[in-house]
Design an enzyme around this catalytic site. Sequence first.
Site, PDB file in Angstrom:
ATOM      1  N   GLU A  31      -5.311   4.133   5.894  1.00 51.25           N
ATOM      2  CA  GLU A  31      -4.884   3.867   4.514  1.00 51.25           C
ATOM      3  C   GLU A  31      -5.412   4.965   3.596  1.00 51.25           C
ATOM      4  O   GLU A  31      -4.800   5.292   2.587  1.00 51.25           O
ATOM      5  CB  GLU A  31      -5.443   2.503   4.083  1.00 51.25           C
TER       6      GLU A  31
ATOM      7  N   ARG B  25       0.830  -1.217   0.000  1.00 53.11           N
ATOM      8  CA  ARG B  25       0.000   0.000   0.000  1.00 53.11           C
ATOM      9  C   ARG B  25       0.863   1.265   0.000  1.00 53.11           C
ATOM     10  O   ARG B  25       0.528   2.253   0.662  1.00 53.11           O
ATOM     11  CB  ARG B  25      -0.941   0.030   1.214  1.00 53.11           C
TER      12      ARG B  25
ATOM     13  N   SER C 237     -10.767  -0.598   2.643  1.00 55.26           N
ATOM     14  CA  SER C 237     -10.058  -0.685   3.928  1.00 55.26           C
ATOM     15  C   SER C 237      -9.706   0.727   4.388  1.00 55.26           C
ATOM     16  O   SER C 237      -9.026   1.446   3.670  1.00 55.26           O
ATOM     17  CB  SER C 237      -8.754  -1.460   3.773  1.00 55.26           C
TER      18      SER C 237
HETATM   19  N1  EPU Z   1     -10.536 -10.245  10.189  1.00 60.28           N
HETATM   20  C1  EPU Z   1     -11.306 -10.278  11.325  1.00 60.28           C
HETATM   21  N2  EPU Z   1     -12.409  -9.489  11.381  1.00 60.28           N
HETATM   22  C2  EPU Z   1     -12.800  -8.702  10.371  1.00 60.28           C
HETATM   23  C3  EPU Z   1     -12.003  -8.652   9.202  1.00 60.28           C
HETATM   24  C4  EPU Z   1     -10.878  -9.435   9.132  1.00 60.28           C
HETATM   25  O1  EPU Z   1     -10.993 -10.985  12.281  1.00 60.28           O
HETATM   26  O2  EPU Z   1     -13.816  -8.021  10.508  1.00 60.28           O
HETATM   27  C5  EPU Z   1      -9.322 -11.081  10.113  1.00 60.28           C
HETATM   28  C6  EPU Z   1      -9.570 -12.552   9.850  1.00 60.28           C
HETATM   29  O3  EPU Z   1      -8.625 -13.280  10.589  1.00 60.28           O
HETATM   30  C7  EPU Z   1      -9.274 -12.704   8.385  1.00 60.28           C
HETATM   31  C8  EPU Z   1      -8.148 -11.711   8.234  1.00 60.28           C
HETATM   32  O4  EPU Z   1      -8.510 -10.638   9.078  1.00 60.28           O
HETATM   33  O5  EPU Z   1      -8.875 -13.986   8.066  1.00 60.28           O
HETATM   34  C9  EPU Z   1      -7.921 -11.207   6.822  1.00 60.28           C
HETATM   35  O6  EPU Z   1      -9.138 -10.681   6.304  1.00 60.28           O
HETATM   36  P1  EPU Z   1      -9.333 -10.438   4.743  1.00 60.28           P
HETATM   37  O7  EPU Z   1      -8.892 -11.604   3.968  1.00 60.28           O
HETATM   38  O8  EPU Z   1     -10.719  -9.912   4.540  1.00 60.28           O
HETATM   39  O9  EPU Z   1      -8.259  -9.337   4.405  1.00 60.28           O
HETATM   40  P2  EPU Z   1      -7.863  -7.996   5.117  1.00 60.28           P
HETATM   41  O10 EPU Z   1      -6.489  -8.109   5.666  1.00 60.28           O
HETATM   42  O11 EPU Z   1      -8.925  -7.562   6.050  1.00 60.28           O
HETATM   43  C10 EPU Z   1      -6.761  -7.054   2.906  1.00 60.28           C
HETATM   44  C11 EPU Z   1      -6.811  -5.779   2.109  1.00 60.28           C
HETATM   45  C12 EPU Z   1      -8.100  -5.712   1.292  1.00 60.28           C
HETATM   46  C13 EPU Z   1      -8.117  -6.911   0.348  1.00 60.28           C
HETATM   47  C14 EPU Z   1      -8.049  -8.201   1.202  1.00 60.28           C
HETATM   48  C15 EPU Z   1      -7.966  -9.453   0.368  1.00 60.28           C
HETATM   49  C16 EPU Z   1      -5.511  -4.200   3.448  1.00 60.28           C
HETATM   50  C17 EPU Z   1      -5.552  -2.992   4.299  1.00 60.28           C
HETATM   51  N3  EPU Z   1      -6.707  -4.647   3.008  1.00 60.28           N
HETATM   52  O12 EPU Z   1      -7.846  -6.995   3.836  1.00 60.28           O
HETATM   53  O13 EPU Z   1      -8.052  -4.528   0.502  1.00 60.28           O
HETATM   54  O14 EPU Z   1      -9.289  -6.914  -0.432  1.00 60.28           O
HETATM   55  O15 EPU Z   1      -6.852  -8.159   2.034  1.00 60.28           O
HETATM   56  O16 EPU Z   1      -6.686  -9.550  -0.206  1.00 60.28           O
HETATM   57  O17 EPU Z   1      -4.440  -4.723   3.159  1.00 60.28           O
HETATM   58  C18 EPU Z   1      -8.735  -2.254   0.337  1.00 60.28           C
HETATM   59  O18 EPU Z   1      -7.540  -1.959   0.346  1.00 60.28           O
HETATM   60  O19 EPU Z   1      -9.633  -1.381   0.231  1.00 60.28           O
HETATM   61  C19 EPU Z   1      -9.125  -3.653   0.492  1.00 60.28           C
HETATM   62  C20 EPU Z   1     -10.400  -4.016   0.606  1.00 60.28           C
END
Ligand code: EPU
Length: 337
Positions: free
Chosen positions: A333, A162, A237
């Site tokens: 972000e 990012r 995010s």
């Molecule tokens: N999780 C929770 N609670 C929540 C959300 C997430 O416990 O409400 C934990 C869970 O353990 C889950 C882990 O977070 O397994 C990862 O969640 P997720 O796969 O949804 O990914 P993320 O880390 O929350 C990142 C990106 C997203 C992207 C997804 C998928 C960042 C800041 N965000 O989210 O990007 O779509 O991975 O690759 O790195 C964006 O930048 O706008 C965005 C949506």
Amino acid sequence: MQILHNISLKPFNTFGLEATAKHFVSVDTVAALQKVLSLPNYPEKFILGGGSNMLLTKNMNALVIHVNIKGISVVSEDENTVKIKANAGENWHDFVLWCLNNDYGGLENLSLIPGNVGTAPIQNIGAYGIELKDNFVSCEALEIATNKIKTFHKADCRFDYRNSVFKQEAKGQFIICSVTFQLTKNTHQLHTNYGAISDQLAETGIENPTIQDVSKAVIAIRQSKLPDPKEIGNSGSFFKNPVISIKAYNQLKSVFPDAPGYIISDLEVKVPAGWLIEKAGFKGKRFDTYGVHKKQALVLVNYGNAKGSDILKLAELIQLTVKRLFHIDIEAEVNIL
Ligand code: EPU
């Protein structure tokens, strides 16, 4: 090209927040952009792309320049690769769909990300195991100080999670006008090992997925947990996932054994901010017109008529609470304006 005055920015930001631009101009060619930059009466300028990564907390006195330069073209190709140049004002997802319709592979995991092509490199957009940098060749950007076009090759952009040179040393100095990607034509390399994608493909019974199948799977996953900005204002995010030391992670695990983490080097672990925010009790919390999305705690939402300043206060409360409970700093972000 016409300079407009007192224009509502509500249709131009995916949070759907009300704020006024004192001066506003939409440009659809590089030449028009150069002309606007040379106008002497507007010393302060703000560059607006798809408006998908910003939180407007006040009216803008600057001249808001909406970069609306369209066009997609094939630059060169060989047997299995093709270089495609997309202009900055193309909607990102429409561009991904254009690539998929032509059977060009590489961007399918980045389906349905809001925003425009020209702003995608700034934060090196990423999802489901792929980042923009993986297919990026170069971009052309207009230097504001000189009004000249400069080409940035991949190494010049210093892409990171990012992050890029456009958020660091070159911040506010360039306007990206076009981006060139290298994509595959027939031997595609699929990236389906990200848990949710393989589960989604298995659920639909697809054994030998195409790039179009992967895109459909990504779209289904995103639609199941991320709010559609057309229905509920949001900016994806809101926070970055914090990177902490292994030592800090072990301390976190000793108190919260279920804390997830992804090892990214010998020394560092990335912790999902969504987990921290959920654990801090904010997931699904609603404060009348705004709140934290019920299916993904990393996303702050505007249910309608919220003020950017209210969302900012909520973001600060979340940061303070996460810091107090877990001793971890989480960084926004989105650009706060
Ligand atoms: N999780 C929770 N609670 C929540 C959300 C997430 O416990 O409400 C934990 C869970 O353990 C889950 C882990 O977070 O397994 C990862 O969640 P997720 O796969 O949804 O990914 P993320 O880390 O929350 C990142 C990106 C997203 C992207 C997804 C998928 C960042 C800041 N965000 O989210 O990007 O779509 O991975 O690759 O790195 C964006 O930048 O706008 C965005 C949506």
